[in-house]
Design an enzyme around this catalytic site. Structure first.
Site, short mmCIF file in Angstrom:
data_model
loop_
_atom_site.label_atom_id
_atom_site.label_comp_id
_atom_site.label_asym_id
_atom_site.label_seq_id
_atom_site.Cartn_x
_atom_site.Cartn_y
_atom_site.Cartn_z
N ASP A 81 0.83 -1.20 0.00
CA ASP A 81 0.00 0.00 0.00
C ASP A 81 0.87 1.25 0.00
O ASP A 81 2.04 1.23 0.39
CB ASP A 81 -0.96 0.01 1.19
CG ASP A 81 -0.25 0.02 2.54
OD1 ASP A 81 0.72 -0.75 2.70
OD2 ASP A 81 -0.67 0.78 3.43
N GLU A 143 0.07 -1.19 5.70
CA GLU A 143 1.14 -0.74 6.59
C GLU A 143 1.02 0.74 6.89
O GLU A 143 1.26 1.18 8.03
CB GLU A 143 2.50 -1.04 5.95
CG GLU A 143 3.70 -0.78 6.87
CD GLU A 143 4.25 0.64 6.81
OE1 GLU A 143 5.07 1.01 7.66
OE2 GLU A 143 3.80 1.43 5.93
#
Length: 394
Positions: A81, A143
Site C-alpha cells: 500500500d 502498513e
C-alpha cells in the site's frame, strides 16, 4: 565496476517498478490487483504463493517461498500500500513511472515498491541457486495506516511454516543497515459538545475549542519530552515525540460546534514508558469532561486507539544475521531511525528484523516522490552479495 548481471537486473527491476507504480494501491483502496500481479508473476516462475486475506476479504497479504520448506530461511518483506496523493501538487501522474534524468518519479518509488520490484527481479536468480534454506517474500497490506495486515501475515508464518531465521524489511534507508526505530501509537479523539447560536456561547459546549485545548496540552507534552524526557542520540530527533496530524469539526461560523475529531500519535523511543503520557492525557481530559457535563450531561470526550507499532532494538541474538546484512550492504555501521516499520511486528513474533532498502525516507509521503536509479542498482547489488555469501545458510 562493470557488472552485466547487475545492469540487466536493474533494468528488469525498473520495468517491474513501472508496473507496480501503475497500481493505485492507496490504503483506502483494495490491494488485490497488485497482489494478483505479483502472484501471477511468481507463479509463472514456479514459485509457491499463498494469500493471507484481511478479515473482510477485500485486501490480502502474500507469502511466497523460493527454496525448500524448512526452518532457517530469510524473509524479504515489503508493504504493497501507499499513502494518498489527493491535494498534493504533483508535477507528473503519480501512478505513472516518469523518468527525468537519473530520477524515477511516482507514488511508492521510495516507499516502497522499488524494493518489491528488486525482489521480483531477483527471483530467477534465487531459483537457480538450488537453495538449501528458503527465501520468503512477505508482502503486506495497510502498513501505512498502522501495520494492520502484518499481524495476520506473521500469525500465519509462525503457525503454518517453518520458522525463518530473520527478516529484511526493505523500507527506504538508502541501503544503510537500520537496527532500531521508534514505536508509533496513534489515536482518534472525538469531542461531543452541544450546538447553539454563536451569540450565546455560554449555553453550548464548543467541541472545537475543547479539542484545541487538548491539542495544546499534547503540544505541551511534546515540549516537555524534548526538554526533560529520555534522549537517545542515535535518533533524529533524539527524544520521544507527540504529534497531531488531522482535525475537523463544526458546521458553520455562527453555530457552536457540536463535534470535533482529531487524530494524534506518540512516537516513543524503544523502551520508553509511554503509558505515563497517556495517563497525563486522560487526566487532562477528565478535568475538561467534568466542566463540560455541568453545561450538558451528554457531553463527552472519547478516544480510540487506531494503531500500535512497537519500537525496535535488534536483540543481541541476531548479531550473526546483522553481520551478514552489513557485509552485503558493505557497511560496518548500524543506524537508528525515527519512522516506524513492520519490523516491530516481526520481532514481536520471534523473528529478528533488520531494515535495509532503496530510496530516501525524505521522499516518502511527499508530492513528486522519486528514487534514484543508483539506489535500485545498489539494492540489486546488495541482493547479489547476500545470496552469494558463503555463510548464508551455514
Amino acid at each position: 565496476m562493470n557488472n552485466p548481471k547487475a545492469d540487466k537486473l536493474t533494468e528488469t527491476s525498473i520495468d517491474l517498478l513501472k508496473t507496480l507504480v501503475g497500481f493505485n494501491s492507496v490504503s483506502s483502496l483494495s490491494n488485490l490487483p497488485i497482489i494478483e500481479f505479483i502472484e501471477q508473476y511468481l507463479g509463472k516462475l514456479g514459485v509457491h504463493c499463498e494469500r493471507i486475506p484481511s478479515p473482510d476479504g477485500k485486501k490480502s497479504n502474500l507469502l511466497a517461498r523460493i527454496g525448500p520448506e524448512v526452518a532457517g530461511g530469510i524473509v524479504l518483506s515489503g508493504h504493497t500500500d501507499v499513502v494518498p496523493v489527493v491535494g498534493q501538487p504533483w508535477e507528473t501522474d503519480p501512478f505513472t513511472l516518469t523518468a527525468k534524468g537519473e530520477l524515477l518519479y511516482g507514488r511508492g518509488t521510495s516507499d516502497m515498491k522499488s524494493f518489491i520490484a528488486v525482489c521480483l527481479a531477483i527471483a530467477p536468480e534465487l531459483i537457480a541457486l538450488k537453495l538449501s534454506k528458503p527465501f520468503w517474500y512477505a508482502f503486506s497490506y495497510d502498513e501505512e495506516v498502522g501495520c494492520l495486515g502484518a499481524p495476520h501475515l506473521l500469525d500465519h508464518i509462525v503457525k503454518k511454516v517453518p520458522m525463518p531465521a530473520f527478516a529484511i524489511i526493505g523500507e527506504p534507508t538508502m541501503m544503510q543497515v537500520v537496527t532500531a526505530h521508534k514505536g508509533v501509537m496513534s489515536f482518534e479523539t472525538t469531542v461531543h459538545g452541544l450546538e447553539g447560536h454563536s451569540s450565546q456561547p455560554h449555553l453550548g459546549v464548543n467541541a472545537v475549542q475543547i479539542a484545541c485545548n487538548i491539542v495544546n496540552f499534547l503540544t505541551e507534552l511534546a515540549t516537555e519530552l524534548s526538554a526533560t524526557g529520555k534522549h537517545d542520540e542515535r535518533f533524529n530527533p533524539p527524544h520521544s515525540t507527540v504529534h497531531t496530524g488531522l482535525m475537523h469539526g463544526g458546521t458553520a461560523r455562527n453555530i457552536i460546534p457540536r463535534e470535533c475529531i482529531f487524530q494524534w500519535e506518540i512516537r516513543p523511543l524503544p523502551g520508553e514508558d509511554y503509558e505515563s503520557l497517556i495517563g497525563a492525557y486522560e487526566k487532562h481530559c477528565d478535568t475538561l469532561r467534568t466542566a463540560m457535563k455541568k453545561i450538558y450531561k451528554d457531553a463527552d470526550i472519547t478516544t480510540r486507539p487506531i494503531s500500535r507499532m512497537a519500537g525496535v532494538t535488534l536483540p543481541a541474538s541476531a548479531n550473526r544475521s546483522c553481520q551478514l546484512v552489513m557485509r552485503s550492504a558493505q557497511t560496518n555501521r548500524e543506524l537508528a531511525v525515527s519512522f516506524g516499520t513492520e519490523a516491530g511486528v516481526f520481532n514481536d513474533h520471534g523473528i529478528p528484523a533488520i531494515i535495509c532498502g532503496p530510496g530516501n525516507i525524505e521522499q516518502a509521503h511527499k508530492p513528486n516522490e522519486s528514487i534514484e536509479r543508483a539506489q535500485i542498482r545498489a539494492c540489486v547489488e546488495f541482493m547479489l552479495r547476500l545470496t552469494s555469501d558463503d555463510s548464508l545458510f551455514t
